[in-house]
Design an enzyme around this catalytic site. Sequence first.
Site, PDB file in Angstrom:
ATOM      1  N   PHE A   1     -12.254   5.594  -1.898  1.00  0.00           N
ATOM      2  CA  PHE A   1     -13.017   5.556  -3.148  1.00  0.00           C
ATOM      3  C   PHE A   1     -13.342   4.133  -3.609  1.00  0.00           C
ATOM      4  CE2 PHE A   1     -11.841  10.034  -4.946  1.00  0.00           C
ATOM      5  CZ  PHE A   1     -12.719  10.601  -4.037  1.00  0.00           C
TER       6      PHE A   1
ATOM      7  N   HIS B   1      -8.174  12.392   3.545  1.00  0.00           N
ATOM      8  CA  HIS B   1      -8.546  11.035   3.975  1.00  0.00           C
ATOM      9  C   HIS B   1      -9.908  10.639   3.408  1.00  0.00           C
ATOM     10  CE1 HIS B   1      -8.233   7.973   7.497  1.00  0.00           C
ATOM     11  NE2 HIS B   1      -8.974   7.479   6.507  1.00  0.00           N
TER      12      HIS B   1
ATOM     13  N   ASN C   1      -6.642   1.288   0.576  1.00  0.00           N
ATOM     14  CA  ASN C   1      -7.276  -0.007   0.869  1.00  0.00           C
ATOM     15  C   ASN C   1      -8.291  -0.364  -0.209  1.00  0.00           C
ATOM     16  OD1 ASN C   1      -8.882   2.074   1.877  1.00  0.00           O
ATOM     17  ND2 ASN C   1      -9.678   0.859   3.579  1.00  0.00           N
TER      18      ASN C   1
ATOM     19  N   ASP D   1     -12.526  10.985   6.499  1.00  0.00           N
ATOM     20  CA  ASP D   1     -12.535   9.516   6.508  1.00  0.00           C
ATOM     21  C   ASP D   1     -13.798   8.993   5.809  1.00  0.00           C
ATOM     22  OD1 ASP D   1     -11.816   6.873   6.928  1.00  0.00           O
ATOM     23  OD2 ASP D   1     -12.248   6.880   9.080  1.00  0.00           O
TER      24      ASP D   1
ATOM     25  N   PHE E   1     -17.151  -1.234   9.475  1.00  0.00           N
ATOM     26  CA  PHE E   1     -16.890   0.076  10.072  1.00  0.00           C
ATOM     27  C   PHE E   1     -16.926   1.165   8.998  1.00  0.00           C
ATOM     28  CE2 PHE E   1     -14.561  -2.768  13.013  1.00  0.00           C
ATOM     29  CZ  PHE E   1     -14.968  -2.282  14.245  1.00  0.00           C
ATOM     30  N   GLY E   2     -17.424   2.347   9.352  1.00  0.00           N
ATOM     31  CA  GLY E   2     -17.267   3.500   8.475  1.00  0.00           C
ATOM     32  C   GLY E   2     -18.565   4.179   8.093  1.00  0.00           C
TER      33      GLY E   2
END
Length: 427
Positions: A64, A61, A95, A306, A324-325
């Site tokens: 890139f 997961h 995505n 992730d 987010f992230g």
Amino acid sequence: MTKRLIKNGQCLVNGHLAVQDILIEDGIITAIGQLSNPQPAVNKIIDAQGLFVSQGLVDVHVHFREPGQTAKETIKTGSLAAARGGYTTVAAMPNVIPTPDTPERIKALIAKNEQDAVVHVLQYATITTDRGGDELVDFEALKAAGAFAFSNDGNGVQTSGTMYKAMQAAAELNMAVVAHAEDDSLTYGGVMHEGDSSKRLGLPGIPSVSETAQVARDVVLAGATGAHYHVCHVSAKETVQVIRAAKQAGVHVTAEVSPHHLLLSDADITSDNAMLKMNPPLRSETDRQALIQGLLDGTIDMIATDHAPHTDAEKAQSMLKAPFGITGSETAFAMLYTKFVKTGQFSLAQLINWMSVAPADVFGIQTAGHLAVGAPADLAIFDLTTASEIKREDFLSKGHNSPFVGETVYGGTKLTLVDGEVAYRAK
């Protein structure tokens, strides 16, 4: 013929560290053991005295961002970050812009991955066209074009009928449906977990049920279709309970947890700090402990980062506006080793299982996850005894969005080999 010899490294043998030598010929491991004499015509000897030599880590997961968002990351920088973290095989989420939702697009992206990446990159295709709505992709054609699995990661599949049909199609092809479980009607515009911390900070919260309700739906559909259903980044204790019950009922469900959900809870969010904004959000300490227990009892199969890079400017905003992230490739092993193995909660063998063996085995990645004669020489060498500080200026990712900057850790990567060639070497 190129020959490398790794001498005096400590390898896991039956769950315990033992000094071993590893001979590599043309990218393949040809001998493991205490080799008495340096082999003739060895081109390079690597002295791994006092270091831990492992099969390369496997991350199912990562993001890139290429094509379409290369200010955040590229295939080259993302793969360099993976190599710096000891990863030799990663799976890239779809995505990107445009999404790999047709055979032509995924073929082009796979070719770009092979051209630019310094590690092995497996490529997800989407479940639906453009990763949204209810129009299913051509699963058979995408598998034939090289898709690793199917995911709409970043979005949950909102319609039950769409997920049901997707699982039917994937099951016929013996392919996994990999789900970001999130019911949009239950997120209420939240930016962090709905709990005491969100109330204290006055920030809108995302309740756990937004994840668990969709996982509950999906395990029923997986049971009905026989599909391999894999749950991304599990965050809530109730989700662990649902997955545990589904496994006991014989449903083919597997699951991953991210390092940040194991290491942090919403109690760590003491201010409006976008470095702690991720989806799913950091949940309560009770949830965190349930995730740890889920790993230990086999409910959760593996750890996946992730890895989600963003620009500095994006993450400098309020949690209300920032994306987010967080990044994860470069910090995952060292943080988990330091916080869990050195404290005695996990064994080193368990950590390597969750970060390499299990993801390869669960997804049938034949060429990864095992240190064995005949396997590709995808190896990582870690220093388990020297402390270092996580510094943003050392990141090879374009993204510096990590809440772990400033942490003192053990387990830094010294060298990563992919097919016997150096993909990363510490300075």
